[in-house]
Write a protein that holds these residues in place. Sequence first.
Motif, PDB file in Angstrom:
ATOM      1  N   VAL A  23       8.760  -2.045  -9.274  1.00  0.00           N
ATOM      2  CA  VAL A  23       8.873  -1.389  -7.967  1.00  0.00           C
ATOM      3  C   VAL A  23       9.984  -2.024  -7.137  1.00  0.00           C
ATOM      4  O   VAL A  23      10.571  -1.363  -6.274  1.00  0.00           O
ATOM      5  N   THR A  24      10.287  -3.293  -7.396  1.00  0.00           N
ATOM      6  CA  THR A  24      11.386  -3.934  -6.671  1.00  0.00           C
ATOM      7  C   THR A  24      12.741  -3.502  -7.237  1.00  0.00           C
ATOM      8  O   THR A  24      13.687  -3.272  -6.486  1.00  0.00           O
ATOM      9  N   ASP A  25      12.842  -3.391  -8.560  1.00  0.00           N
ATOM     10  CA  ASP A  25      14.085  -2.920  -9.176  1.00  0.00           C
ATOM     11  C   ASP A  25      14.425  -1.506  -8.719  1.00  0.00           C
ATOM     12  O   ASP A  25      15.600  -1.152  -8.556  1.00  0.00           O
ATOM     13  N   LEU A  26      13.404  -0.694  -8.535  1.00  0.00           N
ATOM     14  CA  LEU A  26      13.617   0.682  -8.091  1.00  0.00           C
ATOM     15  C   LEU A  26      13.744   0.786  -6.572  1.00  0.00           C
ATOM     16  O   LEU A  26      13.895   1.878  -6.030  1.00  0.00           O
ATOM     17  N   ASN A  27      13.650  -0.369  -5.887  1.00  0.00           N
ATOM     18  CA  ASN A  27      13.796  -0.434  -4.430  1.00  0.00           C
ATOM     19  C   ASN A  27      12.735   0.402  -3.705  1.00  0.00           C
ATOM     20  O   ASN A  27      12.997   0.976  -2.641  1.00  0.00           O
ATOM     21  N   LEU A  28      11.529   0.429  -4.266  1.00  0.00           N
ATOM     22  CA  LEU A  28      10.448   1.217  -3.669  1.00  0.00           C
ATOM     23  C   LEU A  28       9.710   0.468  -2.564  1.00  0.00           C
ATOM     24  O   LEU A  28       8.950   1.076  -1.811  1.00  0.00           O
ATOM     25  N   VAL A  29       9.903  -0.835  -2.459  1.00  0.00           N
ATOM     26  CA  VAL A  29       9.207  -1.612  -1.426  1.00  0.00           C
ATOM     27  C   VAL A  29       9.863  -1.343  -0.076  1.00  0.00           C
ATOM     28  O   VAL A  29      11.024  -1.682   0.156  1.00  0.00           O
ATOM     29  N   ARG A  30       9.111  -0.729   0.829  1.00  0.00           N
ATOM     30  CA  ARG A  30       9.641  -0.377   2.144  1.00  0.00           C
ATOM     31  C   ARG A  30       9.364  -1.457   3.185  1.00  0.00           C
ATOM     32  O   ARG A  30      10.185  -1.716   4.070  1.00  0.00           O
ATOM     33  N   SER A  31       8.169  -2.047   3.128  1.00  0.00           N
ATOM     34  CA  SER A  31       7.862  -3.113   4.083  1.00  0.00           C
ATOM     35  C   SER A  31       6.727  -3.980   3.555  1.00  0.00           C
ATOM     36  O   SER A  31       5.916  -3.543   2.736  1.00  0.00           O
ATOM     37  N   ILE A  32       6.706  -5.231   4.025  1.00  0.00           N
ATOM     38  CA  ILE A  32       5.643  -6.185   3.698  1.00  0.00           C
ATOM     39  C   ILE A  32       5.227  -6.873   4.994  1.00  0.00           C
ATOM     40  O   ILE A  32       6.060  -7.467   5.687  1.00  0.00           O
ATOM     41  N   GLN A  33       3.951  -6.777   5.334  1.00  0.00           N
ATOM     42  CA  GLN A  33       3.427  -7.419   6.537  1.00  0.00           C
ATOM     43  C   GLN A  33       2.421  -8.490   6.129  1.00  0.00           C
ATOM     44  O   GLN A  33       1.512  -8.227   5.333  1.00  0.00           O
ATOM     45  N   VAL A  34       2.601  -9.693   6.654  1.00  0.00           N
ATOM     46  CA  VAL A  34       1.748 -10.828   6.287  1.00  0.00           C
ATOM     47  C   VAL A  34       1.177 -11.469   7.549  1.00  0.00           C
ATOM     48  O   VAL A  34       1.901 -11.705   8.515  1.00  0.00           O
ATOM     49  N   GLY A  35      -0.149 -11.747   7.537  1.00  0.00           N
ATOM     50  CA  GLY A  35      -0.750 -12.436   8.669  1.00  0.00           C
ATOM     51  C   GLY A  35      -2.253 -12.567   8.550  1.00  0.00           C
ATOM     52  O   GLY A  35      -2.933 -11.644   8.105  1.00  0.00           O
ATOM     53  N   ASP A  36      -2.790 -13.747   8.922  1.00  0.00           N
ATOM     54  CA  ASP A  36      -4.244 -13.999   8.944  1.00  0.00           C
ATOM     55  C   ASP A  36      -4.908 -13.694   7.600  1.00  0.00           C
ATOM     56  O   ASP A  36      -6.004 -13.125   7.549  1.00  0.00           O
ATOM     57  N   GLY A  37      -4.225 -14.038   6.529  1.00  0.00           N
ATOM     58  CA  GLY A  37      -4.803 -13.840   5.208  1.00  0.00           C
ATOM     59  C   GLY A  37      -4.744 -12.405   4.708  1.00  0.00           C
ATOM     60  O   GLY A  37      -5.262 -12.093   3.633  1.00  0.00           O
ATOM     61  N   LYS A  38      -4.109 -11.539   5.499  1.00  0.00           N
ATOM     62  CA  LYS A  38      -4.008 -10.133   5.117  1.00  0.00           C
ATOM     63  C   LYS A  38      -2.564  -9.770   4.773  1.00  0.00           C
ATOM     64  O   LYS A  38      -1.632 -10.227   5.431  1.00  0.00           O
ATOM     65  N   VAL A  39      -2.430  -8.955   3.755  1.00  0.00           N
ATOM     66  CA  VAL A  39      -1.102  -8.480   3.334  1.00  0.00           C
ATOM     67  C   VAL A  39      -1.135  -6.958   3.265  1.00  0.00           C
ATOM     68  O   VAL A  39      -2.029  -6.371   2.647  1.00  0.00           O
ATOM     69  N   LYS A  40      -0.174  -6.334   3.932  1.00  0.00           N
ATOM     70  CA  LYS A  40      -0.050  -4.877   3.856  1.00  0.00           C
ATOM     71  C   LYS A  40       1.332  -4.528   3.306  1.00  0.00           C
ATOM     72  O   LYS A  40       2.342  -4.937   3.871  1.00  0.00           O
ATOM     73  N   VAL A  41       1.334  -3.793   2.218  1.00  0.00           N
ATOM     74  CA  VAL A  41       2.590  -3.395   1.562  1.00  0.00           C
ATOM     75  C   VAL A  41       2.744  -1.882   1.653  1.00  0.00           C
ATOM     76  O   VAL A  41       1.794  -1.137   1.407  1.00  0.00           O
ATOM     77  N   THR A  42       3.934  -1.460   2.002  1.00  0.00           N
ATOM     78  CA  THR A  42       4.246  -0.029   2.029  1.00  0.00           C
ATOM     79  C   THR A  42       5.295   0.258   0.973  1.00  0.00           C
ATOM     80  O   THR A  42       6.359  -0.381   0.961  1.00  0.00           O
TER      81      THR A  42
END
Length: 336
Positions: A23-42
């Motif tokens: 997914v990184t080679d295809l540049n599909l990762v739009r955003s990564i949010q990190v905080g308080d033990g939680k990770v949200k990936v778009t």
Amino acid sequence: MASEQEIRDALSSVLVPQAARSVTDLNLVRSIQVGDGKVKVTLASTALSDGAKEWVASHARSAIEGMPGVKEASLDFVEAAPQEINRIRHSVAVMSGKGGVGKSLVTALLAIALNRQGHKVGILDADITGPSIPKMFGINSHPGGSPSGILPVQSESGVSVMSINLLLPAEDEAVIWRGPLIAKAIQQFWQEVLWGELDCLMVDLPPGTADAPLTVMQSIPLSGVVIALTPQDLTAMVVRKAVKMAKTMNIPVLGVVENMSYFVVPETDKRIEIFGKSRGAEMAEVAGAPLLGQLPLDPELARLCDEGCIERYASEAFDGLARSFVDTLMNGKGQT
């Protein structure tokens, strides 16, 4: 707690079904949010079927949840067109003024040269009515994807390939199209294929200076062109035509490659110029660009192409061509 970069690195292990790229080679990762033990990936859902999205989401969550400090991982998808996702550093077209000079062969070898040096490479086969790239690479599977985009097919060594032959029911099916349809297909290969992140996209042009080459030069932001030729008297005229077209379109000529330059007699190592004296240096001067290399008539290369194993080819002449091309492309030595 894992950092954003560490999470991105973990996602690099998540392969997209049918694409054989992450997914990184295809540049599909739009955003990564990190905080308080939680990770949200778009992620972008571009070219992903429903099944592929489920597979990617499951494996991405697994990759993230196993990281130190991560208590919860969530993943969302957003829509995006391939052109919004693609990040292509260089686009290089291989052209010739006439057919039969080995233009597709040169395209394939230059792509393999880049790939062997660790660069991410794709081939857009713009020779719609005479596609030969899939045959040389031994590719016969159909592209994957969804209504939002097309996934190119990966070769044995990881070159991304898109060709009209991969969309036909049989490789010997004729494409009997007029110019506007051919032009539309080329534009779709550029606009609707998910190439992702590439260091270089090689474009195999049909011979001549008509509709299809013009469409490529007008539609794709080319870094430059490489001109393929053979050592015959007719070469001078057709090379000048190709050079004039490139210059008219303000596209740099990165260099010329002379194919079928000579034949080496196995028993004696004697060189025989079967098609006449080399015109490579002369044509390089005409083009105002370097002579990148001279390829011999090599029965081994012909055999590997016929067997779909061109990626296994190795020779001293090819090594020299590879070094010259990579140095010219990456150091911007092409001339206009």
